[in-house]
Design an enzyme around this catalytic site. Structure first.
Site, short mmCIF file in Angstrom:
data_model
loop_
_atom_site.label_atom_id
_atom_site.label_comp_id
_atom_site.label_asym_id
_atom_site.label_seq_id
_atom_site.Cartn_x
_atom_site.Cartn_y
_atom_site.Cartn_z
N GLY A 85 4.52 3.94 2.48
CA GLY A 85 3.58 2.98 2.04
C GLY A 85 4.17 1.75 3.04
N LYS A 86 3.77 0.38 2.61
CA LYS A 86 4.08 -0.46 4.29
C LYS A 86 3.62 -1.79 3.11
CE LYS A 86 4.86 -1.35 8.26
NZ LYS A 86 5.34 -0.92 9.01
N GLY A 87 4.03 -3.16 3.36
CA GLY A 87 3.99 -4.33 2.78
C GLY A 87 3.68 -5.08 3.45
N ASP B 226 10.25 -5.14 9.34
CA ASP B 226 9.09 -4.85 10.54
C ASP B 226 8.87 -5.97 10.69
OD1 ASP B 226 6.88 -2.73 10.89
OD2 ASP B 226 5.56 -4.22 10.75
N VAL C 33 1.42 -1.14 -0.19
CA VAL C 33 0.06 0.10 -0.21
C VAL C 33 1.04 1.05 0.26
CG1 VAL C 33 -2.39 1.45 1.34
CG2 VAL C 33 -1.74 -1.68 1.20
#
Ligand code: NAD
Length: 399
Positions: free
Chosen positions: A93-95, A133, A47
């Site tokens: 952003g982030k996965g 993360d 995202v």
């Protein structure tokens, strides 16, 4: 949605600016089907919440059973405001990979390599630059580098392939700095006089505990998903580090002298500082009502629910918010990314220095806003960040 009417007003965000920040820019959803645990289909997400200060969008990849599109979107939003608060040239952003974080190393490698392959266009174009993360670390960043072979496509790598010394402990180092500032300015004392409980003994929790112990704080409780322990005389963090090498999360079950306590009860101990550094949503309304700490420093992302936050405000328990407290990791990632672009080398003391400077500058700004307008630190941090985003969008002709 992290913005509320008060923040929108204080940051002077127009309807158009608000509309841009309200929804994520882009949500990518896909499945991994091959070489997955027990042949399972693994849901994956990427995202971009806001590209106002990017690309690149920056934020870690989470690998956990609890990953969902909603959670990944919320975490990407947090990254937008964290990056902006720190003044970094990154969007948020982030996965997310929805699978257990405790897979066998070979299987983890297959899953993360599959993920990197699926998002290769985002990586090669520089649109998304991942980092560790929950459930991922330097080894998984190395697996991503093995797919791209370009150093600036991923941060948090091992040092030999372009990672920088100090990156793996960067988030904990930043939390230690933030805790020190809060202790001096809000509790009017020094960290060395205080007792601390830390939830989570992974990358963030373990390094935070170690740095605070070095400052003279007494870490009376730590926990992992396997269990929580308490020792009123202070837990020997170096020993726990050692046993974590062999036992992983089970290190909390083997600690000499410490008493085992119920998992979750570490949040309710009578300590000076509580540092949730595991997962999100743990300080609920009920926990906030019973919490006894005098200060909460958010090591994890979004550890406090909205209702929990309201109760803490009512009870006058100050909270150093995630976007300020745990930003050391992304600041160090910025140094790594910049070094990869320029070919320069970073020394450990430079990594620490850049984190220290960024956390102190941002915290000073947040304290000023909080004192002048009489709003809690979380709101003040959001106001500072949203004001910077407004200026950025103005500069780009978006608003
Ligand atoms: P990690 O996977 O290295 O460690 C997570 C730890 O939390 C493990 O010890 C695990 O056993 C423990 N844990 C999980 N559920 C628990 C529970 N219910 N009770 C007690 N312990 C529990 O993850 P990490 O990288 O340390 O990340 C922790 C948090 O910090 C996450 O919220 C992450 O988003 C945030 N964060 C990480 C970084 C980073 O650089 N790694 C940067 C900023 C924020």
């Amino acid at each position: 949605m992290l913005l509320d009417d008060e923040i929108i007003g204080l940051a002077n965000l127009s309807d158009r600016a608000h509309a841009i920040l309200k929804n994520p820019d882009r949500q990518i959803k896909f499945q991994l089907r091959k070489h997955t645990p027990k042949g399972k289909i693994v849901d994956c997400y990427l995202v971009y919440h806001s590209t106002a200060r990017g690309p690149p969008c920056k934020g870690g990849i989470r690998m956990s059973e609890g990953v969902s599109l909603e959670e990944t979107t919320r975490l990407a939003e947090i990254m937008t405001y964290k990056n902006s608060l720190m003044g970094l040239p990154f969007g948020g952003g982030k996965g997310g990979i929805q699978t257990s974080s405790s897979l066998l190393p070979e299987l983890k490698e297959t899953v993360i390599s599959g993920y990197a392959h699926e998002i290769r266009e985002e990586l090669y174009s520089g649109a998304y630059v991942p980092a560790p993360d929950l459930g991922t670390g330097p080894r998984q960043m190395a697996d991503i580098f093995d797919v791209t072979h370009i150093r600036s496509t991923v941060t948090g790598k091992p040092v030999g392939i372009g990672g920088i010394p100090g990156r793996k402990e960067a988030t904990g180092f930043g939390i230690k700095e933030a805790t020190g500032i809060a202790t001096r300015n809000i509790l009017n004392t020094e960290v060395s006089d205080l007792t601390v409980a830390v939830q989570g003994f992974g990358n963030v929790g373990a390094w935070t505990s170690k740095f605070l112990e070095e400052e003279g704080a007494k870490i009376v409780s730590i926990s992992t998903a396997e269990g929580a322990i308490y020792d009123e005389d202070g837990i020997d963090i170096s020993k726990c580090f050692e046993s974590r090498k062999h036992l992983g999360d089970k290190c909390t079950l083997e600690c000499e002298n410490a008493e085992k306590i119920e998992l979750g009860s570490e949040l309710l101990l009578d300590v000076d500082i509580l540092i949730p550094a595991a997962t999100g949503g743990v300080i609920t309304k009920e926990v906030a009502e019973d919490l006894q700490a005098g200060l909460v420093v958010e090591g994890a992302n979004a550890p406090t629910t909205n209702q929990g936050d309201r109760v803490l405000r009512e009870r006058d328990i100050p909270v150093v918010p995630d976007i300020l407290a745990n930003a050391g990791g992304v600041v160090a990632s910025y140094a790594e990314w910049r070094g990869a672009k320029s070919g320069s080398k970073t020394k450990k003391r430079e990594t620490y220095q850049v984190i220290r400077e960024n956390i102190h500058e941002a915290f000073d700004e947040v304290l000023d806003i909080s004192t002048n307008i009489e709003i809690p630190l979380r709101k003040a941090a959001m106001v500072a960040s949203a004001r910077r985003l407004r200026e950025t969008m103005k500069g780009r002709g978006w608003i």
